[in-house]
Design an enzyme around this catalytic site. Structure first.
Site, short mmCIF file in Angstrom:
data_model
loop_
_atom_site.label_atom_id
_atom_site.label_comp_id
_atom_site.label_asym_id
_atom_site.label_seq_id
_atom_site.Cartn_x
_atom_site.Cartn_y
_atom_site.Cartn_z
N CYS A 70 1.67 7.45 12.51
CA CYS A 70 1.23 6.30 13.26
C CYS A 70 1.41 7.00 14.62
O CYS A 70 0.74 6.40 15.71
CB CYS A 70 2.16 5.16 13.17
SG CYS A 70 2.45 4.46 11.75
N THR B 133 -5.64 -18.91 4.86
CA THR B 133 -6.10 -18.52 3.48
C THR B 133 -5.62 -17.42 2.51
O THR B 133 -5.71 -16.42 3.38
CB THR B 133 -7.68 -18.56 3.21
OG1 THR B 133 -8.33 -19.80 4.08
CG2 THR B 133 -8.02 -18.70 1.71
N HIS C 265 0.81 -1.22 0.13
CA HIS C 265 0.06 -0.14 -0.03
C HIS C 265 0.93 1.38 0.15
O HIS C 265 0.36 2.47 0.00
CB HIS C 265 -1.17 -0.08 1.33
CG HIS C 265 -0.58 0.39 2.48
ND1 HIS C 265 -0.29 1.58 3.07
CD2 HIS C 265 0.10 -0.65 3.45
CE1 HIS C 265 -0.21 1.43 4.36
NE2 HIS C 265 0.33 0.28 4.57
C1 LIG Z 1 4.07 1.43 6.33
C2 LIG Z 1 5.27 1.02 7.09
C3 LIG Z 1 5.16 -0.22 7.84
C4 LIG Z 1 3.96 -0.77 8.14
O1 LIG Z 1 3.16 -1.48 7.00
P1 LIG Z 1 1.92 -2.16 7.03
O2 LIG Z 1 1.70 -2.68 5.84
O3 LIG Z 1 1.07 -0.69 6.94
O4 LIG Z 1 1.58 -2.89 8.13
C5 LIG Z 1 6.41 -0.82 8.40
N1 LIG Z 1 7.43 0.00 7.97
C6 LIG Z 1 7.52 1.08 7.24
C7 LIG Z 1 8.82 1.63 7.21
C8 LIG Z 1 6.30 1.47 6.92
O5 LIG Z 1 6.36 2.74 6.10
#
Ligand SMILES: *Cc1c(COP(=O)(O)O)cnc(C)c1O
Length: 382
Positions: free
Chosen positions: A326, A241, A203
């Site tokens: 976050c 799954t 994402h």
């Molecule tokens: C976004 C991010 C994550 C977390 O990834 P998710 O797929 O949202 O769990 C971990 N590490 C870094 C450096 C990120 O930018």
């Protein structure tokens, strides 16, 4: 009133329309919707084929063998699997990481400490980089794993993971890197680079949320203990799954990202630099991590004599993050900026802008004008 300009691509990206197309074809009754683990009918075989095709797409981006790719729910889970999985498989030991990792690494480390493991947290230099010397000084005889991120999510600063990995390899220590921000934007070739474990997700590169992967080296083999049990999927490392539609979306997003890497990286960096040009008309602004190599889309700006939260409110035509996404729920200054030695007041007055695939020149002009206006107004009041 028109919608705010989205400049928070480091938090997440929209899914590319080409990726949406592929995903939709793996959902409905006419699509490839079946359980990829169903071995007794064509529906299942087709789903398995789709998953394995996507596994190859993701592996290709890292120059890995498809058998080295373990699907997870995202980079958070991949980081948890890497750190907890290695420590458990090794029966414990000392771990080295950095103070500027994503919470998915830091909180997993905290948990490991509670289980009695020892963790060393390295501080970055003033420009947000983890130095080779710091890693070297932290290694002990009982060190089993080093985890240092490829590019930082707040500043976009890029670490020299090739050098750190080489040092680890020399010392017989496993090396993990969180490449959630960098994958698809920087080249990361696991055949050329001595990294043993790599976390990625979809994402941040125009794929769907809720899907990611852990690269686990096969030769020399890295042992990782499963953290989710039930069914023995993914060679026993991660049961559950497989979400076919998410997985094909990730595969397509990764292939697209690499095909466009050069051209898109340049276009985005140019837009990012234009934004900085506009903002730097103001007095008392600087780029956090500005002297380090950075990802093309990141621009983390410290505004002197302005409160970041008030600034966010004042520039309501721009969607950005103060500190990291976050931690934006709390009013603690960013721990990443703090670790770089940036004073609390400046860290509080820092904003992360991140430019991406769907950003236009008009967006940048509008955002820059909005920032300059908001900062000027706040400083007049203050
Ligand atoms: C976004 C991010 C994550 C977390 O990834 P998710 O797929 O949202 O769990 C971990 N590490 C870094 C450096 C990120 O930018």
């Amino acid at each position: 009133m028109s919608q705010a300009v989205y400049l928070d691509y480091a938090a997440t990206t929209p899914v590319d329309p080409a990726v949406v197309d592929v995903m939709v074809r793996h959902l409905g009754p006419e699509g490839t919707f079946a359980n990829p683990a169903s071995r007794s009918h064509l529906y299942g075989w087709l789903a398995e084929e789709a998953v394995e095709n996507a596994r190859r797409q993701v592996a290709d981006v890292l120059n890995a063998d498809p058998r080295e790719i373990v699907w997870t729910s995202g980079a958070t889970e991949a980081n948890n699997l890497a750190l907890k999985g290695v420590l458990e498989a090794r029966g414990g030991g000392h771990l080295v990481t950095s103070a500027i990792e994503h919470k998915a690494v830091l909180d997993a480390c905290k948990w490991l400490e509670q289980q009695g493991h020892k963790v060393t947290y390295l501080m970055p230099d003033a420009d947000g980089r983890i130095s080779l010397g710091a890693v070297q000084a932290a290694l002990r005889d009982e060190t089993v794993l080093v985890s240092v991120m490829h590019a930082n999510n707040e500043t976009g600063v890029i670490n020299d993971i090739e050098a750190i990995g080489s040092l680890c390899r020399e010392r017989g220590v496993l090396f993990h890197t969180d490449a959630a921000q960098s994958v698809g934007k920087l080249s990361l070739d696991v055949r050329a680079m001595p990294v043993d474990l790599v976390s990625v997700c979809a994402h941040k590169v125009y794929g769907p949320k809720g899907i990611g992967a852990l690269y686990v080296r096969r030769a020399p083999e890295v042992k990782v203990a499963a953290q989710i049990h039930g069914g023995g999927h993914e060679r026993g490392m991660r049961s559950g799954t497989l979400p076919t539609h998410q997985i094909v979306g990730m595969g397509e997003a990764f292939t697209l990202a690499v095909a466009r890497r050069e051209e898109e990286g340049q276009r985005i960096a140019t837009l990012r630099d234009r934004l900085w040009q506009g903002i730097s008309e103001l007095e008392g602004v600087s780029i956090n991590g500005g002297n380090s190599p950075r990802l093309p889309g990141h621009l983390n700006v410290a505004f002197a004599d302005v409160d970041g939260e008030m600034l966010l409110t004042a520039m309501n035509q721009v969607a950005v993050s103060s500190g990291s996404a976050c931690t934006s729920a709390s009013l603690e200054p960013s721990y990443v900026l703090k670790a770089m030695g940036i004073p609390d007041a400046l860290a509080h007055g820092s904003i992360r802008f991140s430019v991406g695939r769907f950003t236009s020149e008009a967006d940048i002009e509008r955002a820059a004008a909005c920032v300059v206006d908001a900062v000027s107004r706040l400083r007049q009041k203050g």
